[in-house]
Design an enzyme around this catalytic site. Sequence first.
Site, PDB file in Angstrom:
ATOM      1  N   CYS A 242       2.913  32.941  17.918  1.00 49.43           N
ATOM      2  CA  CYS A 242       4.035  32.826  18.869  1.00 49.43           C
ATOM      3  C   CYS A 242       3.763  33.837  19.977  1.00 49.43           C
ATOM      4  O   CYS A 242       4.445  34.859  20.078  1.00 49.43           O
ATOM      5  CB  CYS A 242       5.357  33.130  18.181  1.00 49.43           C
ATOM      6  SG  CYS A 242       5.681  32.094  16.750  1.00 49.43           S
ATOM      7  N   ALA A 243       2.791  33.544  20.794  1.00 50.86           N
ATOM      8  CA  ALA A 243       2.242  34.570  21.710  1.00 50.86           C
ATOM      9  C   ALA A 243       3.142  34.837  22.906  1.00 50.86           C
ATOM     10  O   ALA A 243       3.069  35.919  23.502  1.00 50.86           O
ATOM     11  CB  ALA A 243       0.859  34.146  22.178  1.00 50.86           C
ATOM     12  N   GLY A 246       2.358  37.051  25.908  1.00 49.99           N
ATOM     13  CA  GLY A 246       1.139  37.724  25.456  1.00 49.99           C
ATOM     14  C   GLY A 246       1.180  39.238  25.341  1.00 49.99           C
ATOM     15  O   GLY A 246       0.125  39.863  25.277  1.00 49.99           O
ATOM     16  N   GLY A 247       2.367  39.826  25.261  1.00 53.07           N
ATOM     17  CA  GLY A 247       2.452  41.283  25.103  1.00 53.07           C
ATOM     18  C   GLY A 247       1.596  41.760  23.923  1.00 53.07           C
ATOM     19  O   GLY A 247       0.780  42.671  24.051  1.00 53.07           O
ATOM     20  N   ASP A 266       1.608  29.026  21.590  1.00 51.64           N
ATOM     21  CA  ASP A 266       3.057  29.022  21.836  1.00 51.64           C
ATOM     22  C   ASP A 266       3.455  27.596  22.185  1.00 51.64           C
ATOM     23  O   ASP A 266       2.627  26.818  22.674  1.00 51.64           O
ATOM     24  CB  ASP A 266       3.447  29.969  22.975  1.00 51.64           C
ATOM     25  CG  ASP A 266       4.904  30.425  22.879  1.00 51.64           C
ATOM     26  OD1 ASP A 266       5.143  31.571  22.472  1.00 51.64           O
ATOM     27  OD2 ASP A 266       5.811  29.615  23.188  1.00 51.64           O
ATOM     28  N   ASP A 313       5.098  36.375  15.471  1.00 53.24           N
ATOM     29  CA  ASP A 313       6.166  37.131  16.151  1.00 53.24           C
ATOM     30  C   ASP A 313       7.243  36.089  16.448  1.00 53.24           C
ATOM     31  O   ASP A 313       7.328  35.546  17.547  1.00 53.24           O
ATOM     32  CB  ASP A 313       5.597  37.750  17.440  1.00 53.24           C
ATOM     33  CG  ASP A 313       6.607  38.634  18.146  1.00 53.24           C
ATOM     34  OD1 ASP A 313       7.574  39.061  17.501  1.00 53.24           O
ATOM     35  OD2 ASP A 313       6.427  38.877  19.354  1.00 53.24           O
ATOM     36  N   CYS A 366      12.260  40.709  16.289  1.00 54.39           N
ATOM     37  CA  CYS A 366      12.969  41.830  16.925  1.00 54.39           C
ATOM     38  C   CYS A 366      14.461  41.662  16.626  1.00 54.39           C
ATOM     39  O   CYS A 366      15.303  41.673  17.506  1.00 54.39           O
ATOM     40  CB  CYS A 366      12.669  41.935  18.415  1.00 54.39           C
ATOM     41  SG  CYS A 366      12.907  40.432  19.350  1.00 54.39           S
TER      42      CYS A 366
HETATM   43  C1  LIG Z   1       9.543  36.677  20.108  1.00 56.33           C
HETATM   44  S1  LIG Z   1       8.869  35.564  21.218  1.00 56.33           S
HETATM   45  C2  LIG Z   1       7.181  36.051  21.326  1.00 56.33           C
HETATM   46  C3  LIG Z   1       6.947  37.295  22.137  1.00 56.33           C
HETATM   47  C4  LIG Z   1       5.504  37.643  22.301  1.00 56.33           C
HETATM   48  N1  LIG Z   1       4.777  37.629  21.064  1.00 56.33           N
HETATM   49  C5  LIG Z   1       5.346  39.005  22.962  1.00 56.33           C
HETATM   50  O1  LIG Z   1       4.947  39.961  22.300  1.00 56.33           O
HETATM   51  O2  LIG Z   1       5.622  39.095  24.169  1.00 56.33           O
HETATM   52  C6  LIG Z   1       8.763  34.103  20.250  1.00 56.33           C
HETATM   53  C7  LIG Z   1       7.951  32.998  20.862  1.00 56.33           C
HETATM   54  O3  LIG Z   1       7.861  31.932  19.921  1.00 56.33           O
HETATM   55  C8  LIG Z   1       7.712  30.754  20.646  1.00 56.33           C
HETATM   56  N2  LIG Z   1       7.951  29.626  19.739  1.00 56.33           N
HETATM   57  C9  LIG Z   1       9.119  28.996  19.469  1.00 56.33           C
HETATM   58  N3  LIG Z   1       8.917  28.001  18.583  1.00 56.33           N
HETATM   59  C10 LIG Z   1       7.594  28.010  18.281  1.00 56.33           C
HETATM   60  C11 LIG Z   1       6.777  27.206  17.440  1.00 56.33           C
HETATM   61  N4  LIG Z   1       7.299  26.199  16.731  1.00 56.33           N
HETATM   62  N5  LIG Z   1       5.460  27.472  17.378  1.00 56.33           N
HETATM   63  C12 LIG Z   1       4.929  28.488  18.127  1.00 56.33           C
HETATM   64  N6  LIG Z   1       5.652  29.277  18.940  1.00 56.33           N
HETATM   65  C13 LIG Z   1       6.971  29.031  19.018  1.00 56.33           C
HETATM   66  C14 LIG Z   1       8.681  30.910  21.791  1.00 56.33           C
HETATM   67  O4  LIG Z   1       8.339  30.049  22.861  1.00 56.33           O
HETATM   68  C15 LIG Z   1       8.520  32.392  22.129  1.00 56.33           C
HETATM   69  O5  LIG Z   1       7.620  32.573  23.176  1.00 56.33           O
END
Ligand SMILES: C[S@@+](CC[C@H](N)C(=O)[O-])C[C@H]1O[C@@H](n2cnc3c(N)ncnc32)[C@H](O)[C@@H]1O
Length: 448
Positions: A242-243, A246-247, A266, A313, A366
């Site tokens: 779940c990038a 990309g942080g 993502d 994440d 988070c």
């Molecule tokens: C907490 S955020 C990720 C933040 C990111 N890792 C960072 O450090 O900036 C969760 C992410 O999961 C993605 N997401 C939601 N459903 C998903 C899925 N089924 N598979 C993969 N990614 C998904 C969202 O689009 C979102 O960008």
Amino acid sequence: MSASRRRKIPSRETAPRAPWLTEAVAALAEALRFERPADAVLSRFFRERPHLGQRDRGEIAERVYAVLRHRRSLETWAGRTNPRALLLAWLMRGEGWSLARLEPWLEKGERAWLAERKAAAPVLSRAERLDAPDWLIERLDAAYGPAETEALLAASNRPAPLDLRVNSWRTTREAVLARLQADGIDCAPTPFSPLGIRVQGKPALHAHPLFQEGMFEVQDEGSQLVTLLVAPRRGQTVVDFCAGAGGKTLQLAAALRNTGQVYAFDVSAGRLAKLKPRLVRSGLTNVQPMVLAHERDERLARLEGKADRVLVDAPCSGLGTLRRNPDLKWRQHPALIAELQEKQCAILAAAARLVRPGGRLVYVTCSLLPEENEAVLEAFLAQEPRFSLLDPLPLLFKAGVPEQIPRWESPTAEVLVDRFSPTVLRLAPHVHGTDGFFAAVLERGTSP
Ligand SMILES: C[S@@+](CC[C@H](N)C(=O)[O-])C[C@H]1O[C@@H](n2cnc3c(N)ncnc32)[C@H](O)[C@@H]1O
């Protein structure tokens, strides 16, 4: 000159700079609709008003966030709920503006109302004092007990510091610190992350040459710490499931020292697109972004059982980030949390399939709600006996985190939280000065 005329021409000292006050009410009205995240509301608001200078923008954003943080107590104090009343209440109650200072800006009847509220000094209930919705307080009380909940929410209601993560592949923390300090920026190492720098104030760092050259990124210290748990070795295959923008991907790619491969997945093409310029700045070339249709996307099959490390994440309520996103506590609600839990379970199960025997899966949110953390973990472990929990602390120490990092494992009131306490990492603003994070490291057994 008569007294009333004198009142209308305030001195430079006491006159509020009217533009930002008027604009702040408009921005707040938009944010309080809760149709979009507050940061998105403000970005658009400022884009549409190019006449507002840097300073006015700062004044407006600060007040919008303050009212969002303290909405519940301000509503009680003001006895009104409209944006203008809440802003005036904040200026008076939160920032200590006197009636005389507000006077030039007040409309008919507002002086009497504010004077009356000030004299009444309403007594706030615990929930009003904590400035959070009842359902959230109830869940935190059940998980961590009332005292811990109060400390957590109080810290969550204060603004977050600005943390940077240095690009460890290109430079060192010492080099970045020295350069920023030489440029007059007040900053120091973060207490726990060996990659972090904490900056005082809000300098315009995006224009700084070191940022443009990819030597650092803005990233909360807690986010750095949970990413350290992935601990990939050179040449390994890492999946950031779940990038987002990309942080954490960038931190992982730098940890690999630009070797191996980081797959950045993502479902949001928009978020992943934001990774591209960051990658270019960083100089890292070991990252492959891919937009997934969903977590069971068939293109994942070729990675099944191949990844050394998989980071999930997960999409979550974000309630650990209230310092930066105070609107979330008013936008989230129990039904959404239940939906998120279902999604988190599905993503974790799908991501686990990519882990090779002996490889590791790191689950991060988070949020500090057990529904999104321990409950997800429990459901996963019940279905996946091949995985077992690793103690996260030795992994952090190995990554250079000081052993003095405080533990936040007790007191707990709920059995579910207690059961996982020694084997998961919980970071919290009142304990670590970071955003709230949950992380669990799961190792897959070596038999296929
Ligand atoms: C907490 S955020 C990720 C933040 C990111 N890792 C960072 O450090 O900036 C969760 C992410 O999961 C993605 N997401 C939601 N459903 C998903 C899925 N089924 N598979 C993969 N990614 C998904 C969202 O689009 C979102 O960008």
